[in-house]
Write a protein that holds these residues in place. Structure first.
Motif, PDB file in Angstrom:
ATOM      1  N   ILE A  95      51.011  23.761  54.287  1.00  0.00           N
ATOM      2  CA  ILE A  95      50.217  22.532  54.201  1.00  0.00           C
ATOM      3  C   ILE A  95      49.147  22.671  53.121  1.00  0.00           C
ATOM      4  O   ILE A  95      48.961  21.783  52.288  1.00  0.00           O
ATOM      5  N   LEU A  96      48.459  23.810  53.133  1.00  0.00           N
ATOM      6  CA  LEU A  96      47.420  24.080  52.134  1.00  0.00           C
ATOM      7  C   LEU A  96      47.908  25.109  51.127  1.00  0.00           C
ATOM      8  O   LEU A  96      48.603  26.058  51.484  1.00  0.00           O
ATOM      9  N   SER A  97      47.523  24.921  49.873  1.00  0.00           N
ATOM     10  CA  SER A  97      47.866  25.877  48.817  1.00  0.00           C
ATOM     11  C   SER A  97      46.882  27.033  48.868  1.00  0.00           C
ATOM     12  O   SER A  97      45.711  26.883  48.502  1.00  0.00           O
ATOM     13  N   LEU A  98      47.340  28.192  49.333  1.00  0.00           N
ATOM     14  CA  LEU A  98      46.478  29.358  49.474  1.00  0.00           C
ATOM     15  C   LEU A  98      46.708  30.371  48.360  1.00  0.00           C
ATOM     16  O   LEU A  98      45.784  30.776  47.673  1.00  0.00           O
ATOM     17  N   LYS A  99      47.954  30.772  48.158  1.00  0.00           N
ATOM     18  CA  LYS A  99      48.249  31.809  47.168  1.00  0.00           C
ATOM     19  C   LYS A  99      47.889  31.345  45.763  1.00  0.00           C
ATOM     20  O   LYS A  99      47.313  32.097  44.980  1.00  0.00           O
ATOM     21  N   GLY A 100      48.219  30.116  45.448  1.00  0.00           N
ATOM     22  CA  GLY A 100      47.923  29.588  44.123  1.00  0.00           C
ATOM     23  C   GLY A 100      46.433  29.567  43.834  1.00  0.00           C
ATOM     24  O   GLY A 100      45.997  29.959  42.751  1.00  0.00           O
ATOM     25  N   THR A 101      45.640  29.130  44.817  1.00  0.00           N
ATOM     26  CA  THR A 101      44.192  29.081  44.617  1.00  0.00           C
ATOM     27  C   THR A 101      43.603  30.489  44.562  1.00  0.00           C
ATOM     28  O   THR A 101      42.626  30.723  43.862  1.00  0.00           O
ATOM     29  N   ALA A 102      44.210  31.421  45.297  1.00  0.00           N
ATOM     30  CA  ALA A 102      43.741  32.810  45.245  1.00  0.00           C
ATOM     31  C   ALA A 102      43.961  33.390  43.851  1.00  0.00           C
ATOM     32  O   ALA A 102      43.072  34.032  43.283  1.00  0.00           O
ATOM     33  N   ASN A 103      45.155  33.167  43.303  1.00  0.00           N
ATOM     34  CA  ASN A 103      45.457  33.677  41.958  1.00  0.00           C
ATOM     35  C   ASN A 103      44.508  33.084  40.914  1.00  0.00           C
ATOM     36  O   ASN A 103      43.987  33.796  40.045  1.00  0.00           O
ATOM     37  N   GLU A 104      44.289  31.777  41.012  1.00  0.00           N
ATOM     38  CA  GLU A 104      43.391  31.108  40.065  1.00  0.00           C
ATOM     39  C   GLU A 104      41.975  31.669  40.165  1.00  0.00           C
ATOM     40  O   GLU A 104      41.306  31.902  39.147  1.00  0.00           O
ATOM     41  N   THR A 105      41.525  31.892  41.396  1.00  0.00           N
ATOM     42  CA  THR A 105      40.167  32.384  41.604  1.00  0.00           C
ATOM     43  C   THR A 105      40.011  33.808  41.103  1.00  0.00           C
ATOM     44  O   THR A 105      39.004  34.156  40.466  1.00  0.00           O
ATOM     45  N   TRP A 106      41.013  34.660  41.366  1.00  0.00           N
ATOM     46  CA  TRP A 106      40.924  36.038  40.871  1.00  0.00           C
ATOM     47  C   TRP A 106      40.928  36.076  39.346  1.00  0.00           C
ATOM     48  O   TRP A 106      40.212  36.873  38.724  1.00  0.00           O
ATOM     49  N   GLN A 107      41.732  35.224  38.726  1.00  0.00           N
ATOM     50  CA  GLN A 107      41.736  35.187  37.263  1.00  0.00           C
ATOM     51  C   GLN A 107      40.362  34.836  36.724  1.00  0.00           C
ATOM     52  O   GLN A 107      39.865  35.444  35.771  1.00  0.00           O
ATOM     53  N   LEU A 108      39.736  33.847  37.340  1.00  0.00           N
ATOM     54  CA  LEU A 108      38.398  33.433  36.929  1.00  0.00           C
ATOM     55  C   LEU A 108      37.393  34.559  37.141  1.00  0.00           C
ATOM     56  O   LEU A 108      36.562  34.839  36.264  1.00  0.00           O
ATOM     57  N   MET A 109      37.485  35.235  38.289  1.00  0.00           N
ATOM     58  CA  MET A 109      36.574  36.331  38.597  1.00  0.00           C
ATOM     59  C   MET A 109      36.737  37.483  37.585  1.00  0.00           C
ATOM     60  O   MET A 109      35.765  38.085  37.150  1.00  0.00           O
ATOM     61  N   CYS A 110      37.975  37.769  37.237  1.00  0.00           N
ATOM     62  CA  CYS A 110      38.240  38.849  36.275  1.00  0.00           C
ATOM     63  C   CYS A 110      37.685  38.513  34.898  1.00  0.00           C
ATOM     64  O   CYS A 110      37.134  39.384  34.207  1.00  0.00           O
ATOM     65  N   GLU A 111      37.832  37.266  34.485  1.00  0.00           N
ATOM     66  CA  GLU A 111      37.294  36.839  33.196  1.00  0.00           C
ATOM     67  C   GLU A 111      35.770  36.952  33.182  1.00  0.00           C
ATOM     68  O   GLU A 111      35.174  37.424  32.203  1.00  0.00           O
ATOM     69  N   GLU A 112      35.149  36.539  34.281  1.00  0.00           N
ATOM     70  CA  GLU A 112      33.688  36.601  34.362  1.00  0.00           C
ATOM     71  C   GLU A 112      33.201  38.049  34.379  1.00  0.00           C
ATOM     72  O   GLU A 112      32.219  38.390  33.717  1.00  0.00           O
ATOM     73  N   TYR A 113      33.916  38.909  35.127  1.00  0.00           N
ATOM     74  CA  TYR A 113      33.476  40.298  35.242  1.00  0.00           C
ATOM     75  C   TYR A 113      33.645  41.053  33.920  1.00  0.00           C
ATOM     76  O   TYR A 113      32.798  41.870  33.550  1.00  0.00           O
ATOM     77  N   SER A 114      34.717  40.783  33.204  1.00  0.00           N
ATOM     78  CA  SER A 114      34.960  41.490  31.940  1.00  0.00           C
ATOM     79  C   SER A 114      33.919  41.141  30.882  1.00  0.00           C
ATOM     80  O   SER A 114      33.698  41.907  29.941  1.00  0.00           O
ATOM     81  N   LYS A 115      33.246  40.000  31.059  1.00  0.00           N
ATOM     82  CA  LYS A 115      32.202  39.611  30.103  1.00  0.00           C
ATOM     83  C   LYS A 115      30.929  40.436  30.278  1.00  0.00           C
ATOM     84  O   LYS A 115      30.149  40.581  29.339  1.00  0.00           O
ATOM     85  N   VAL A 116      30.737  40.966  31.486  1.00  0.00           N
ATOM     86  CA  VAL A 116      29.515  41.744  31.744  1.00  0.00           C
ATOM     87  C   VAL A 116      29.807  43.242  31.843  1.00  0.00           C
ATOM     88  O   VAL A 116      28.896  44.049  32.012  1.00  0.00           O
ATOM     89  N   ASN A 117      31.089  43.612  31.761  1.00  0.00           N
ATOM     90  CA  ASN A 117      31.464  45.022  31.794  1.00  0.00           C
ATOM     91  C   ASN A 117      32.479  45.287  30.687  1.00  0.00           C
ATOM     92  O   ASN A 117      33.648  44.892  30.796  1.00  0.00           O
ATOM     93  N   ASP A 118      32.061  45.950  29.664  1.00  0.00           N
ATOM     94  CA  ASP A 118      32.916  46.199  28.488  1.00  0.00           C
ATOM     95  C   ASP A 118      33.986  47.255  28.746  1.00  0.00           C
ATOM     96  O   ASP A 118      34.840  47.483  27.881  1.00  0.00           O
ATOM     97  N   ASN A 119      33.947  47.908  29.911  1.00  0.00           N
ATOM     98  CA  ASN A 119      34.890  48.997  30.187  1.00  0.00           C
ATOM     99  C   ASN A 119      36.255  48.508  30.690  1.00  0.00           C
ATOM    100  O   ASN A 119      37.142  49.324  30.931  1.00  0.00           O
ATOM    101  N   VAL A 120      36.417  47.210  30.858  1.00  0.00           N
ATOM    102  CA  VAL A 120      37.699  46.687  31.329  1.00  0.00           C
ATOM    103  C   VAL A 120      37.917  45.289  30.766  1.00  0.00           C
ATOM    104  O   VAL A 120      36.972  44.521  30.608  1.00  0.00           O
ATOM    105  N   ASP A 121      39.167  44.992  30.423  1.00  0.00           N
ATOM    106  CA  ASP A 121      39.444  43.618  30.005  1.00  0.00           C
ATOM    107  C   ASP A 121      40.009  42.837  31.180  1.00  0.00           C
ATOM    108  O   ASP A 121      40.503  43.412  32.151  1.00  0.00           O
TER     109      ASP A 121
END
Length: 234
Positions: free
Chosen positions: A14-40
């Motif tokens: 009924i609710l899209s869970l996996k898709g929203t999880a993937n989207e959110t993790w991608q966003l989190m990874c992009e944000e984190y890599s901007k403040v930590n140069d040790n990982v892309d």
């Protein structure tokens, strides 16, 4: 021909869970890599995805983790950060931020709400069975106004047992006063939503929402395969 009763799964049905999880993790990874140069961001996202899948595909860790998702995520991200040698002090802030963002990102699958409304108006008895933590699952149910559609809602940690325990299907059918041959089960998990109810003689429909087809090594044969729940009325 529709049955007298339909048992629905909640997440990724009924609710899209996996898709929203993937989207959110991608966003989190992009944000984190901007403040930590040790990982892309791509390396971080791939590592999270791999370790998440490994964790949730393991029956023992799945059983433990779905009853305390915040702790499960901390364990997963802890393993990720250990592998990539990232700061341990960042684990809890990232997990807690993800948990908040992911819940906010939840959404109905296309035409899911309309499908429930049509079934309810046509007098089909509807049940909702969902595994996981009561607090989180109740939040989803209340946020999307799902209570009005269902004759009965059962949540694993409220009942004391969940899918694939066949007792939960028996409880639902007893409550709705229907027999297995008058009942359908619909969900995205082949074991929980197809194999288990089939043991009772329930017509079981697999929601292949990712449109990947059955795994080559599966012995489970759904009675029907759909890609969105509105397929049952169209």
């Amino acid at each position: 021909m529709l049955p007298k009763a339909i048992i629905f799964d909640l997440d990724d049905t009924i609710l899209s869970l996996k898709g929203t999880a993937n989207e959110t993790w991608q966003l989190m990874c992009e944000e984190y890599s901007k403040v930590n140069d040790n990982v892309d961001s791509k390396t971080l996202y791939k590592t999270i995805t791999d370790i998440r899948l490994q964790y949730w595909n393991d029956r023992k860790s799945n059983d433990k983790g779905r009853k305390n998702q915040r702790e499960a995520r901390r364990e997963i991200i802890g393993n990720v950060f250990g592998k990539l040698k990232l700061p341990k002090e960042d684990i809890i802030p990232i997990v807690d931020t993800f948990s908040e963002k992911r819940l906010k990102a939840l959404r109905f699958f296309p035409k899911a709400q309309e499908t429930l409304e049509i079934l309810m108006k046509n007098g089909i008895k509807l049940a909702l069975i969902t595994n996981g933590e009561a607090e989180i699952q109740r939040y989803k149910i209340e946020r999307f106004g799902l209570e009005k559609y269902f004759d009965i809602i059962l949540i694993e940690t409220e009942v004391g047992y969940g899918k694939p325990d066949i007792r939960i299907y028996k409880t639902v059918m007893d409550y709705m006063n229907v027999m297995p041959n008058d009942t359908w089960s619909i969900g995205d998990n082949l074991i929980w939503d197809v194999q288990a109810p089939q043991e009772l003689g329930i017509y079981s429909i697999w929601n292949d929402f990712e449109e990947v087809g059955l795994p080559e090594d599966t012995i489970i044969v759904p009675d029907r395969i759909i890609t969105r729940i509105n397929d049952i009325i169209e």
